[in-house]
Design an enzyme around this catalytic site. Structure first.
Site, PDB file in Angstrom:
ATOM      1  N   CYS A 237       0.842  -1.188   0.000  1.00  0.00           N
ATOM      2  CA  CYS A 237       0.000   0.000   0.000  1.00  0.00           C
ATOM      3  C   CYS A 237       0.881   1.243   0.000  1.00  0.00           C
ATOM      4  CB  CYS A 237      -0.950   0.100   1.192  1.00  0.00           C
ATOM      5  SG  CYS A 237      -2.047  -1.297   1.358  1.00  0.00           S
TER       6      CYS A 237
ATOM      7  N   ARG B 298       3.393  -0.048  -5.183  1.00  0.00           N
ATOM      8  CA  ARG B 298       3.235  -0.644  -3.854  1.00  0.00           C
ATOM      9  C   ARG B 298       1.932  -1.409  -3.722  1.00  0.00           C
ATOM     10  NH1 ARG B 298       6.775   1.691  -0.225  1.00  0.00           N
ATOM     11  NH2 ARG B 298       5.496   0.990   1.507  1.00  0.00           N
TER      12      ARG B 298
ATOM     13  N   ASN C 101      -1.286   1.934   5.928  1.00  0.00           N
ATOM     14  CA  ASN C 101      -0.457   0.881   5.328  1.00  0.00           C
ATOM     15  C   ASN C 101       0.038   0.013   6.475  1.00  0.00           C
ATOM     16  OD1 ASN C 101       1.429  -0.690   3.965  1.00  0.00           O
ATOM     17  ND2 ASN C 101       2.991   0.901   4.034  1.00  0.00           N
ATOM     18  N   GLY C 102      -0.287  -1.278   6.433  1.00  0.00           N
ATOM     19  CA  GLY C 102       0.151  -2.177   7.506  1.00  0.00           C
ATOM     20  C   GLY C 102      -0.954  -3.160   7.844  1.00  0.00           C
TER      21      GLY C 102
ATOM     22  N   LYS D 283      11.415 -14.811 -11.727  1.00  0.00           N
ATOM     23  CA  LYS D 283      11.135 -13.686 -12.624  1.00  0.00           C
ATOM     24  C   LYS D 283      10.043 -14.063 -13.621  1.00  0.00           C
ATOM     25  CE  LYS D 283      12.698 -11.252 -11.129  1.00  0.00           C
ATOM     26  NZ  LYS D 283      13.489 -10.720 -10.046  1.00  0.00           N
TER      27      LYS D 283
ATOM     28  N   GLU E  83       6.522 -14.593 -11.868  1.00  0.00           N
ATOM     29  CA  GLU E  83       5.867 -13.451 -11.226  1.00  0.00           C
ATOM     30  C   GLU E  83       5.291 -12.447 -12.227  1.00  0.00           C
ATOM     31  OE1 GLU E  83       8.048 -10.550  -8.789  1.00  0.00           O
ATOM     32  OE2 GLU E  83       9.884 -11.109  -9.813  1.00  0.00           O
TER      33      GLU E  83
ATOM     34  N   HIS F 135      15.661 -37.654  -8.532  1.00  0.00           N
ATOM     35  CA  HIS F 135      15.050 -37.956  -7.227  1.00  0.00           C
ATOM     36  C   HIS F 135      13.588 -37.530  -7.201  1.00  0.00           C
ATOM     37  CE1 HIS F 135      18.959 -39.137  -5.757  1.00  0.00           C
ATOM     38  NE2 HIS F 135      19.451 -38.030  -6.314  1.00  0.00           N
TER      39      HIS F 135
ATOM     40  N   LYS G 237       5.492  -3.912  -4.852  1.00  0.00           N
ATOM     41  CA  LYS G 237       6.940  -3.747  -4.846  1.00  0.00           C
ATOM     42  C   LYS G 237       7.517  -3.912  -3.446  1.00  0.00           C
ATOM     43  CE  LYS G 237      10.895  -2.705  -6.675  1.00  0.00           C
ATOM     44  NZ  LYS G 237      11.528  -3.834  -7.365  1.00  0.00           N
TER      45      LYS G 237
HETATM   46  O1  M6R Z   1      12.658  -4.867  -1.129  1.00  0.00           O
HETATM   47  P1  M6R Z   1      13.183  -6.252  -0.932  1.00  0.00           P
HETATM   48  O2  M6R Z   1      14.452  -6.510  -1.667  1.00  0.00           O
HETATM   49  O3  M6R Z   1      13.315  -6.606   0.532  1.00  0.00           O
HETATM   50  O4  M6R Z   1      12.075  -7.200  -1.536  1.00  0.00           O
HETATM   51  C1  M6R Z   1      12.187  -8.584  -1.447  1.00  0.00           C
HETATM   52  C2  M6R Z   1      11.211  -9.276  -2.369  1.00  0.00           C
HETATM   53  O5  M6R Z   1       9.900  -8.914  -2.065  1.00  0.00           O
HETATM   54  C3  M6R Z   1      11.478  -8.959  -3.831  1.00  0.00           C
HETATM   55  O6  M6R Z   1      12.783  -9.277  -4.206  1.00  0.00           O
HETATM   56  C4  M6R Z   1      10.497  -9.757  -4.725  1.00  0.00           C
HETATM   57  O7  M6R Z   1      10.763 -11.123  -4.637  1.00  0.00           O
HETATM   58  C5  M6R Z   1      10.553  -9.277  -6.182  1.00  0.00           C
HETATM   59  N1  M6R Z   1       9.223  -9.113  -6.675  1.00  0.00           N
HETATM   60  C6  M6R Z   1      11.219 -10.248  -7.087  1.00  0.00           C
HETATM   61  O8  M6R Z   1      11.294  -9.775  -8.392  1.00  0.00           O
END
Ligand code: M6R
Length: 603
Positions: A2, A27, A100-101, A482, A485, A501, A598
């Site tokens: 958020c 966000r 936010n939280g 990547k 997602e 395995h 993000k």
């Molecule tokens: O801001 P951060 O590096 O702590 O974020 C960690 C992950 O949320 C972030 O790397 C996420 O996995 C990305 N979407 C990957 O592309």
């Protein structure tokens, strides 16, 4: 997750609120809304969907005033819907809040508020906060907020306004980021700095358990008991250009192409041939470190996995990487002779921040590797190494990853200098190759046609598998994350030696298997594994710097040559591009993939 914004000043609030939300949309983008104090009441306009839907709605809504708050949501409690959108108001529409939280005790609070006669319009945890503030309100919004936050458990960054007091914007923070921007006749609150850059670069960072009372002319920061706290104004060096697309179609593409430059920025003057590594103010005594724990989430955890291999191999200090969300709950054997390293692009990831607080309690030395200056993690850790990759806006992390890897190469060398476990010739060779990363990256960025051709094939598939051994396995994991997602194609990465395995049962006719085969020592073993999947019908795509003796590939993608340990930072780039082009072919939103945000500021 958020994004929140707030404005008080001599100009109309709406313009900044919408602009600011657009910069924070990475966000969360389940819904968006704003509240503005106008004609002595709070007017709220909110809707499910992205900011663009809010902008449409605002065309037909008269919502002008000089005090306002805004929100872009990543849903936690309650589905994305108009009702669950923020801001949330009290029943008389005199108080409005954005949050936010997560409020962990919201259900208990909701029950008692309902018993007291409060009616709830949403399924969110946030709505309890506005009714709680209302229940304490006796003509002073700051006092009501102060009382209300004492009842809250969980994490929150809050913006609060009241139409009874149109000269005040209240900001409150616990475990969720909040930054205050100032210029002479306007004050702002935002979740993250890019939202401010068009207006000001002078900011105050709010710490946990603090509130700020903003008026047009002043900012007063206090604790929850009202004690006024002194805070230095910080000047942000970033400019707006670095947070814009600069002609690229998407932020992700811009950020992929920026990597030769961002890695150069990360290296800065930290390494020079013939000189000791210079990590600015960092003073670690490697010989006194018993063990190293690297803790992170997602892509940052993949950087950490490469990091632990590098540190252990070069400095011989036992090092392990943990996912922050798991680490916190497994009673880690951390003590004062441990070094705990926290890797986070945003510096705000809730699990990583929680793990950092835990390691501090256990007495460990803490070091943060982050991209965002002034973020929560940088303020909690004893030492910080900034990656200086510049703002990363696309949800899928690319340039932050390669900058984090760069820091690990440098840090591993720094530690090895002290443990004296690496001879000078090898040190110099590694340094030479680090200084050459940027030009190797540029070579890869010229191979777009072959990557686009592979993307066409992958875009039609339901499942994709990635294989690798050793560091190539970590690249496979990062590539798989990547791809899934942003393209929503199911993908998994396997350690090639583990295939027989279990995972090999998944291989059937024409299933794409992308094999990262860059490690010279393990090349023959990898090729044997590729043959195993090929003979079961797989469509094999091989990333390799060996061009001969590969008779089991449907496609070979050439990777520039460097030393084995540096391959992860080079071979990940075509795989980032592959994920990007597959997603473009599928016509999906590359920068804002569904269900993601993000910055993951909730557990
Ligand atoms: O801001 P951060 O590096 O702590 O974020 C960690 C992950 O949320 C972030 O790397 C996420 O996995 C990305 N979407 C990957 O592309």
């Amino acid at each position: 997750m958020c994004g929140i914004v707030g404005y008080i000043g001599k100009n109309k609030a709406k313009k900044f609120l919408v602009e600011g939300l657009s910069m924070l949309e990475y966000r969360g983008y389940d819904s968006a809304g704003i509240s503005v104090v106008s004609d002595n009441i709070v007017k709220t306009c909110k809707t499910k969907g992205k900011i663009i839907a809010l902008q449409e709605l605002l065309k037909t809504n008269d919502i002008d005033g000089y005090l306002g708050i805004g929100h872009t949501r990543w849903a936690t409690h309650g589905v994305p819907s108009d009702n669950n959108s923020h801001p949330h108001n009290n029943s008389s529409n005199t108080i409005s809040i954005v949050h936010n939280g997560i409020i962990e005790n919201y259900s208990k609070l909701k029950n008692s508020l309902e018993e007291a006669g409060y009616k709830f319009l949403s399924d969110t945890d946030t709505e309890v906060i506005v009714h709680l503030i209302d229940s304490y309100y006796e003509g002073n919004i700051v006092e009501a907020c102060r009382k209300a936050v004492k009842d809250l458990e969980g994490s929150y960054a809050l913006g609060v306004i009241s139409s009874n007091e149109p000269d005040k914007l209240v900001a409150i923070r616990k475990d969720s980021p909040l930054v205050i921007g100032v210029n002479s006749d306007e004050k702002y609150i935002v979740s993250d700095i890019p939202a401010l850059l068009s207006r000001t670069r002078d900011v105050y960072f709010l710490n946990d358990n603090e509130m700020a009372i903003l008026t047009t002319d002043s900012v007063t920061i206090t604790d929850y008991d009202g004690k006024v706290l002194n805070r230095d104004l910080v000047h942000i060096e970033w400019d707006l250009d670095s947070a814009s697309k600069e002609g690229y179609e998407d932020f992700m593409l811009k950020e992929i192409f920026e990597q030769p430059l961002s890695v150069e920025r990360t290296i800065g003057s930290k390494i020079k041939l013939g000189e000791k590594v210079n990590l600015e103010n960092l003073k670690l005594d490697a010989k006194s470190i018993k063990n190293i724990f690297i803790i992170a989430c997602g892509t940052a955890a993949h950087a950490g996995m490469v990091g632990s291999r590098l540190i252990e191999n070069l400095s011989h200090i036992p090092t392990q990487t943990f996912l922050a969300s798991e680490f916190r709950y497994q009673e880690p054997l951390v003590d004062k002779s441990s070094l705990c390293i926290f890797v986070s692009q945003s510096g705000e990831t809730a699990d990583t921040l929680g793990a950092l607080k835990l390691c501090k309690e256990l007495g460990a030395r803490t070091l943060a590797i982050t991209n965002v200056v002034g973020s929560s993690i940088t303020r909690e850790a004893m030492d910080v190494i900034y990656t200086y990759a510049g703002p990363e806006i696309a949800v899928a992390s690319t340039k932050a990853y390669t900058s984090q890897l760069t820091i690990f190469y440098i840090l591993a060398l720094y530690l090895a200098e002290q443990t004296e476990t690496l001879d000078i010739e090898k040190q110099e060779n590694i340094k030479r190759e680090i200084l050459n990363i940027s030009s190797n990256m540029k070579k890869i960025l010229k191979c777009l046609d072959s990557i686009k051709n592979i993307a066409k094939i992958i875009s039609t598939k339901k499942d994709v598998f990635f294989l690798g051994r050793s560091l190539d396995y970590i690249t496979a994991m990062e590539a798989s994350l990547k791809l899934k997602e942003i393209s929503y194609i199911h993908s998994e990465a396997f350690a090639a030696g583990e295939l027989k395995h279990g995972p090999i049962a998944l291989i059937e006719q024409d299933v794409p298997v992308i094999c990262v085969c860059t490690n010279k020592n393990l090349f023959d073993k990898m090729i044997s594994n590729v043959k195993e999947v090929k003979s079961r019908g797989a469509y094999t795509i091989i990333l390799s710097r060996e061009k001969s003796d590969i008779d089991c590939a449907d496609i070979i993608l050439d990777i520039p040559d460097t030393i084995d340990i540096l391959m992860p930072i080079i071979s990940v780039i075509p795989l980032q591009l592959l994920a990007y082009y597959v997603t473009k072919i599928k016509n999906l939103d590359v920068d804002k993939p569904r269900n993601l945000a993000k910055s993951v500021t909730v557990e």
